[in-house]
Design an enzyme around this catalytic site. Structure first.
Site, mmCIF file in Angstrom:
data_model
loop_
_atom_site.group_PDB
_atom_site.id
_atom_site.type_symbol
_atom_site.label_atom_id
_atom_site.label_comp_id
_atom_site.label_asym_id
_atom_site.label_seq_id
_atom_site.Cartn_x
_atom_site.Cartn_y
_atom_site.Cartn_z
ATOM 1 C CD GLU A 89 -6.148 4.870 4.684
ATOM 2 O OE1 GLU A 89 -5.438 4.100 3.990
ATOM 3 O OE2 GLU A 89 -5.678 5.636 5.557
ATOM 4 C CD GLU A 122 -5.397 3.021 -0.288
ATOM 5 O OE1 GLU A 122 -4.574 2.435 -1.041
ATOM 6 O OE2 GLU A 122 -5.275 3.094 0.939
ATOM 7 C CE1 TYR A 181 3.026 7.149 12.644
ATOM 8 C CE2 TYR A 181 1.978 7.083 14.804
ATOM 9 C CZ TYR A 181 2.654 7.777 13.810
ATOM 10 O OH TYR A 181 2.971 9.090 13.997
ATOM 11 C CG ASP A 218 -5.858 0.486 3.557
ATOM 12 O OD1 ASP A 218 -5.936 -0.572 4.195
ATOM 13 O OD2 ASP A 218 -4.946 1.323 3.726
ATOM 14 N NE ARG A 231 4.652 12.824 11.096
ATOM 15 C CZ ARG A 231 3.954 11.880 10.429
ATOM 16 N NH1 ARG A 231 3.665 10.748 11.008
ATOM 17 N NH2 ARG A 231 3.588 12.104 9.182
ATOM 18 C CD GLN A 283 -3.113 4.494 10.797
ATOM 19 O OE1 GLN A 283 -4.335 4.546 10.668
ATOM 20 N NE2 GLN A 283 -2.284 4.945 9.888
ATOM 21 C CE1 TYR A 337 -0.208 8.484 4.299
ATOM 22 C CE2 TYR A 337 2.003 9.419 4.250
ATOM 23 C CZ TYR A 337 0.741 9.344 4.827
ATOM 24 O OH TYR A 337 0.456 10.112 5.937
ATOM 25 C CD GLU A 341 -7.464 12.857 4.132
ATOM 26 O OE1 GLU A 341 -7.725 11.690 3.750
ATOM 27 O OE2 GLU A 341 -6.990 13.721 3.398
ATOM 28 C CB THR A 350 -7.918 -4.919 2.086
ATOM 29 O OG1 THR A 350 -6.954 -4.642 3.105
ATOM 30 C CG2 THR A 350 -7.733 -3.929 0.945
ATOM 31 C CB THR A 355 -6.090 7.863 1.544
ATOM 32 O OG1 THR A 355 -5.979 6.814 2.485
ATOM 33 C CG2 THR A 355 -7.444 8.533 1.657
ATOM 34 C CE LYS A 400 -3.652 2.058 7.363
ATOM 35 N NZ LYS A 400 -4.430 2.963 6.499
ATOM 36 N NE ARG A 423 -7.932 6.534 9.610
ATOM 37 C CZ ARG A 423 -7.194 6.343 8.522
ATOM 38 N NH1 ARG A 423 -5.949 5.877 8.630
ATOM 39 N NH2 ARG A 423 -7.678 6.604 7.336
ATOM 40 C CG ASP A 459 -2.083 0.986 1.055
ATOM 41 O OD1 ASP A 459 -2.418 1.338 -0.098
ATOM 42 O OD2 ASP A 459 -2.648 1.408 2.077
ATOM 43 C CG HIS A 486 -4.275 10.579 2.762
ATOM 44 N ND1 HIS A 486 -5.327 10.523 3.644
ATOM 45 C CD2 HIS A 486 -3.415 9.598 3.138
ATOM 46 C CE1 HIS A 486 -5.124 9.547 4.504
ATOM 47 N NE2 HIS A 486 -3.974 8.966 4.228
HETATM 48 CA CA CA Z 1 -3.982 3.107 2.739
#
Ligand code: CA
Length: 438
Positions: free
Chosen positions: A209, A211, A254, A243, A153, A250, A139, A384, A267, A370, A263, A247, A137, A144
């Protein structure tokens, strides 16, 4: 090289009437491949092509002796329960099959021989189109990555590598399912920001997500690489990919190695694979990087790729809650992301994936990451849309959501449409959330 040929002619009509209707996802210019069996039967799954609201099993085309040469070889490779053997053959074979299927299905084609073999889509179960060996996967949407990065962050949303390297992680192939398969809410370690220690519980920030999924055709030997100008010879086609993302799991798990249980529980993909050749009218120049952004390293760019590495695809993600479904209301559209805003192309993703010598294989699969545009109605995840769960979405029937609840159905679609070309669609990727087993 992107080549338009007579199969893309927007004037072409099929003797299958439903294929000629405005807004149909599967006109004769599309001809996506899939694997089906009769609904509820114990038949062995086998290869087919979509035309209008019908499916044409390739067994009938082969049995009637309607194909020749590479097209016949290609169709024979699609008679089994997965499309991997067809994917392995390469673009010459795919293109020959597409050309001959187009001739058979157009007005004046093989109506007499094939009409009675068509099966309505409503009477089949679509199956996994391929035996996916490995799943990766990416990014690749900078919108996104920036939006999501801000939440995880705030001071440092886009990490310094982002504009130089197509970021990805290796995903989990075994839990990929075809549209219509429910997805079960995962259990996992959850740690509130102010808690001293994690607890085990059901995910309560479940997200989707939106995709684009990419199926690999012929692969490369381990230790070999794939030049950017050869990348398209290794891509069979595309589908829509959800996907699912937990959250809260994650956020805790992560660092430092990336997502894991957040994840890998599920899927979901749409069943039809729209071929790279079908996408020819919708190739475009790559994303135009703003002044001051680094140019891609030489192995990730070429003149031909700059001109045609982009894809003009619109996606849509909608939610139908249990109440919406029981009241017969239309699913509520949350976002319509556009693929042209992707920072990295599907070809750059593939070339980068193989650039260290990793061998890709027919039926391998990767996600774009995403897809989010620049506008509030173009966001591809709830993370988002709700700014990390701080703002809620209100549905027309008064229900609200921040993240997904049990019984919610997520429905993703995608299509390509522009002046001078036939509109083609990808069909649907849909799945209902089942409760966790606590
Ligand atoms: Ca993804």
């Amino acid at each position: 090289m992107v080549k338009l040929n007579e199969t893309h002619d927007p004037e072409l009509k099929s003797w299958v009437d439903s294929a000629n209707e405005a807004g149909c996802d599967f006109p004769i210019q599309n001809l996506p491949f899939g694997i089906f069996k009769r609904a509820g039967s114990d038949d062995l799954p086998r290869g087919c092509v979509a035309i209008g609201d019908q499916i044409l099993a390739l067994t009938h085309v082969v049995a009637n002796g309607l194909l020749e040469g590479k097209a016949e070889t290609a169709a024979e490779a699609a008679l089994g329960p997965t499309l991997n053997p067809l994917m392995a053959l390469g673009a010459d074979h795919w293109s020959a099959l597409r050309a001959q299927l187009s001739a058979l299905l157009r007005d004046g084609g093989a109506e007499a021989a094939l009409k009675d073999t068509l099966v309505p889509m409503a009477e089949v179960d679509m199956c996994m189109p391929a035996d996916i060996g490995d799943y990766t996967d990416f990014y690749a949407s900078i919108n996104h990555a920036t939006n999501a990065g801000k939440l995880f962050r705030p001071d440092n949303p886009l990490l310094p590598n982002y504009k130089h390297i197509p970021i990805a992680y290796h995903g989990r192939a075994s839990s990929i399912s075809v549209s219509g398969t429910p997805a079960k809410r995962p259990m996992g370690q959850l740690k509130a920001p102010d808690a001293d220690a994690p607890v085990v519980g059901a995910c309560n920030r479940l997200d989707y997500e939106t995709e684009l999924g990419v199926f690999v055709g012929p692969g490369n030997e381990q230790g070999e690489t794939i030049a950017i100008d050869d990348a398209e010879e290794h891509i069979f086609g595309f589908c829509v990919l959800n996907d699912w993302s937990a959250r809260d799991i994650q956020a805790w798990e992560y660092q430092p190695l990336g997502p894991f249980l957040a994840k890998n529980f599920a899927t979901t993909i749409s069943p039809w694979i729209v071929t790279l050749e079908a996408m020819a009218p919708y190739r475009a120049s790559v994303y135009q990087r703003p002044e001051g952004d680094p140019v891609p390293l030489p192995y990730l760019t070429s003149d031909a790729h700059e001109k045609s590495g982009g894809l003009e695809i619109v996606l849509e993600v909608a939610i139908a809650t249990e109440q919406i479904r029981s009241e017969g209301l239309v699913p509520h559209v949350i976002g319509t992301p556009v693929f042209k805003d992707m920072y990295w192309s599907v070809f750059q993703m593939l070339t980068h994936h193989a650039s260290g010598g990793c061998n890709l294989q027919p039926g391998d699969f990767y996600g774009s990451g995403t897809i989010s545009g620049t506008e509030p109605n173009q966001l591809g995840s709830l993370l988002e849309v709700t700014v990390g769960g701080k703002e809620s979405i209100e549905f027309p029937n008064g229900e609200t959501r921040t993240f997904l609840e049990d019984g919610d159905e997520v429905i993703m679609r995608a299509w390509c449409e522009k002046e001078g070309a036939a509109r083609i669609g990808f069909g649907e990727c849909r799945s209902i959330i089942l409760p966790a087993t606590e």
